[in-house]
Design a protein around this motif. Structure first.
Motif, short mmCIF file in Angstrom:
data_model
loop_
_atom_site.label_atom_id
_atom_site.label_comp_id
_atom_site.label_asym_id
_atom_site.label_seq_id
_atom_site.Cartn_x
_atom_site.Cartn_y
_atom_site.Cartn_z
N PRO A 192 0.82 -1.13 0.09
CA PRO A 192 0.10 0.03 -0.10
C PRO A 192 0.82 1.27 0.16
CG PRO A 192 0.27 -0.90 2.10
CD PRO A 192 0.64 -1.94 1.43
N ARG A 193 0.25 2.15 -0.56
CA ARG A 193 0.91 3.54 -0.69
C ARG A 193 0.10 4.61 -0.58
NH1 ARG A 193 4.74 0.89 0.43
NH2 ARG A 193 6.69 0.58 -0.54
N GLY A 194 0.59 5.78 -0.23
CA GLY A 194 -0.35 7.05 -0.08
C GLY A 194 0.25 8.27 -0.80
N ALA A 195 -0.57 9.50 -0.77
CA ALA A 195 -0.19 10.48 -1.32
C ALA A 195 -0.97 11.74 -0.71
CB ALA A 195 0.19 10.74 -2.73
N VAL A 196 -0.44 12.88 -0.73
CA VAL A 196 -0.96 13.87 -0.02
C VAL A 196 -0.98 15.20 -0.92
CG1 VAL A 196 -1.28 15.78 1.62
CG2 VAL A 196 -1.04 13.27 2.27
N LYS A 197 -1.87 15.79 -1.33
CA LYS A 197 -1.87 17.06 -2.26
C LYS A 197 -2.30 18.18 -1.43
CE LYS A 197 -1.82 15.84 -7.02
NZ LYS A 197 -2.80 15.88 -8.47
N LEU A 198 -1.64 19.23 -1.16
CA LEU A 198 -1.97 20.58 -0.64
C LEU A 198 -2.19 21.64 -1.79
CD1 LEU A 198 -2.62 21.94 2.28
CD2 LEU A 198 -0.12 22.37 2.31
N ASN A 199 -3.02 22.29 -1.88
CA ASN A 199 -3.50 23.35 -2.80
C ASN A 199 -3.16 22.80 -4.15
OD1 ASN A 199 -4.83 24.84 -0.91
ND2 ASN A 199 -2.78 25.99 -0.38
N GLU A 200 -3.31 21.55 -4.37
CA GLU A 200 -3.31 20.98 -5.79
C GLU A 200 -1.77 20.64 -5.94
OE1 GLU A 200 -5.61 20.06 -7.49
OE2 GLU A 200 -7.10 21.27 -6.52
N THR A 201 -0.80 20.75 -4.83
CA THR A 201 0.60 20.59 -5.10
C THR A 201 0.92 19.17 -4.18
OG1 THR A 201 1.14 22.59 -5.64
CG2 THR A 201 2.85 21.49 -4.79
N LEU A 202 1.62 18.27 -4.93
CA LEU A 202 2.10 16.70 -4.12
C LEU A 202 3.05 17.40 -3.08
CD1 LEU A 202 1.37 14.16 -4.31
CD2 LEU A 202 3.66 13.81 -5.80
N ILE A 203 2.90 16.90 -1.90
CA ILE A 203 3.63 17.44 -0.60
C ILE A 203 4.20 16.19 0.25
CG2 ILE A 203 1.71 17.97 0.65
CD1 ILE A 203 3.25 20.18 1.99
N ASP A 204 5.38 16.34 0.45
CA ASP A 204 6.07 15.08 1.00
C ASP A 204 6.07 15.65 2.68
OD1 ASP A 204 6.61 13.40 -1.06
OD2 ASP A 204 8.46 14.54 -1.49
N GLY A 205 6.62 14.75 3.63
CA GLY A 205 6.74 15.02 4.89
C GLY A 205 5.49 14.71 5.88
N TRP A 206 4.51 14.24 5.36
CA TRP A 206 3.65 13.59 6.04
C TRP A 206 3.79 12.35 6.91
CZ3 TRP A 206 1.35 8.71 4.90
CH2 TRP A 206 1.61 8.29 3.68
N LEU A 207 3.63 12.03 8.06
CA LEU A 207 3.73 11.13 8.84
C LEU A 207 2.64 9.91 9.08
CD1 LEU A 207 5.95 10.03 10.83
CD2 LEU A 207 4.57 11.14 12.68
N SER A 208 1.42 10.68 8.96
CA SER A 208 0.32 9.61 8.83
C SER A 208 -1.11 10.49 8.46
CB SER A 208 -0.07 9.36 10.17
OG SER A 208 -0.46 10.37 11.25
N TRP A 209 -1.91 9.93 7.80
CA TRP A 209 -3.37 10.52 7.68
C TRP A 209 -4.52 9.58 7.96
CZ3 TRP A 209 -5.99 7.62 4.37
CH2 TRP A 209 -5.61 6.90 3.48
N GLU A 210 -5.56 10.17 8.11
CA GLU A 210 -6.75 9.51 8.51
C GLU A 210 -8.03 9.95 7.94
OE1 GLU A 210 -7.86 8.18 12.60
OE2 GLU A 210 -9.53 9.53 12.47
N VAL A 211 -8.83 9.25 7.28
CA VAL A 211 -10.10 9.80 6.57
C VAL A 211 -11.17 8.94 6.93
CG1 VAL A 211 -11.34 9.81 4.31
CG2 VAL A 211 -8.73 10.51 4.40
N GLU A 212 -11.90 9.77 7.56
CA GLU A 212 -13.67 9.09 8.00
C GLU A 212 -14.68 9.37 6.80
OE1 GLU A 212 -16.81 9.17 11.64
OE2 GLU A 212 -14.79 9.90 11.83
#
Length: 375
Positions: free
Chosen positions: A16-36
């Motif tokens: 499994p892999r994940g990714a995060v975009k902030l204001n449409e820009t891919l950003i590294d540095g995330w440690l974890s995320w949760e979506v309900e």
């Protein structure tokens, strides 16, 4: 207590892999995320934790402290190449606006907390009436107003007709989301937001193929149980199990008529050899103005369905995947109890972190098979 051998719902050699975009820009540095992901009519929520020292220089703590508006998109999936992948290889889990920024100075963590674009309608108040427009026209107008793409099923009845029948004045300020839910209820529709699209139309049928939670107790030479989950717990509400009855009282100011509707017309009777504990049927009474006799009965049936859905519940922790959806029926098998049945998800919470990997929590409910009212 014997350990549980956990098998995935859909075995896969992919990581499994994940990714995060902030204001449409891919950003590294995330440690974890949760979506309900919540049931229809409610907003989905998210939380992302960044490690300050892992963030790019242009996204430092000062930048986050001065943030005024931000939109986030979270992705997850099982790409063919876990070391080289793009967001197109993943599935978008949520797109939404950031409501809060939290900064843990000691631990060097920055959290972004927010909701999907349902929040655009929840936070917008209005006193508009639209008496000469249909529900679908209003839904389309509100979607465009909030910058969403409308996916709306056309309707024909003007809402002014509903106001007259339902004794609604719409003089008070209320959220646009309340209005959309009111109109969806009248049309027997569902309304929800996915990504950047507002859906307003017939309620989706549960997916044909259920999501199976399977339990196999120890047997033979296998001295341990097997399941495709880490934890699975059930509850049964005995107050509901003994039988309930819903009474809706209403009145119409025009003609000064009053109505009473009861559903089921008779409470669950006690069968021979099946005495019910704690007395007889429990009665729930509601007073809802502006309904006809037929509408009062329909409301009683709807309330009854909601009440008995709280009788049988389950919570489960299991490996993360992108198969289980909020509109996917869940089938439990192998417990050899009354809990072996189907359930409707209330919420699905997905989490991804470098410590735990990809995980899910499920909350679901349904009535017991013997609680169904005969036609």
């Amino acid at each position: 207590m014997p350990s549980l051998n956990v098998l995935p719902v859909q075995p896969s050699a992919r990581q499994p892999r994940g990714a995060v975009k902030l204001n449409e820009t891919l950003i590294d540095g995330w440690l974890s995320w949760e979506v309900e992901s919540n049931s229809f009519y409610a907003a989905d929520t998210f939380r992302i934790t960044f490690l300050k020292n892992m963030l790019p220089a242009e996204r430092n703590a000062r930048w986050f402290s001065e943030l005024t508006t931000a939109f986030v998109e979270i992705f997850a999936g099982f790409p063919p190449n876990a070391d080289n992948y793009r967001t197109t290889d993943l599935t978008s889990m949520v797109y939404g606006r950031v409501d809060e920024v939290e900064f843990d100075l000691v631990r060097g963590r920055i959290d972004l907390i927010g909701r999907d674009l349902t929040s655009e309608f929840i936070d917008a108040k209005t006193t508009e009436k639209w008496p000469n427009k249909t529900a679908s026209q209003i839904a389309t107008d509100l979607a465009v107003r909030r910058g969403l793409t409308p996916m709306v099923t056309p309707t024909t009845t003007k809402v002014g007709t509903y106001y007259d029948i339902d004794n609604v004045t719409m003089t008070d300020q209320r959220s646009e989301w309340d209005i959309l839910n009111y109109l969806a209820h009248l049309e027997e529709f569902a309304v929800y937001v996915r990504g950047k699209t507002l859906y307003f139309g017939p309620k989706p049928d549960p997916k044909a193929t259920p999501y199976v939670l399977q339990w196999q107790p120890p047997e033979g030479d296998r001295g341990y149980p097997v399941g495709n989950f880490m934890d699975l717990r059930f509850t049964r509400g005995l107050t509901v199990s003994r039988g309930i009855q819903v009474v809706v009282r209403s009145f119409l100011s025009k003609g000064k008529k009053s109505f009473t509707a009861t559903y089921p017309s008779k409470g669950n009777s006690t069968q021979a050899g099946k005495a019910k504990p704690f007395g007889g049927t429990q009665i729930y009474t509601y007073t809802i103005p502006g309904l006809t006799q037929e509408q009062a009965l329909q409301r009683a049936q709807s309330i009854y369905a909601e009440l008995i859905a709280h009788e049988m519940k389950l919570t489960a922790s299991l490996p993360g995947d992108n198969i289980l959806g909020i509109d996917t029926m869940v089938q439990v098998i192998g417990t050899d109890t009354a809990w072996d049945q189907t359930y409707y998800p209330d919420s699905v919470t997905r989490r991804m972190s470098f410590e735990e990997g990809y995980m899910m929590n499920l909350h679901a409910k349904n009535h017991a098979p013997d609680s169904t009212v005969a036609p």
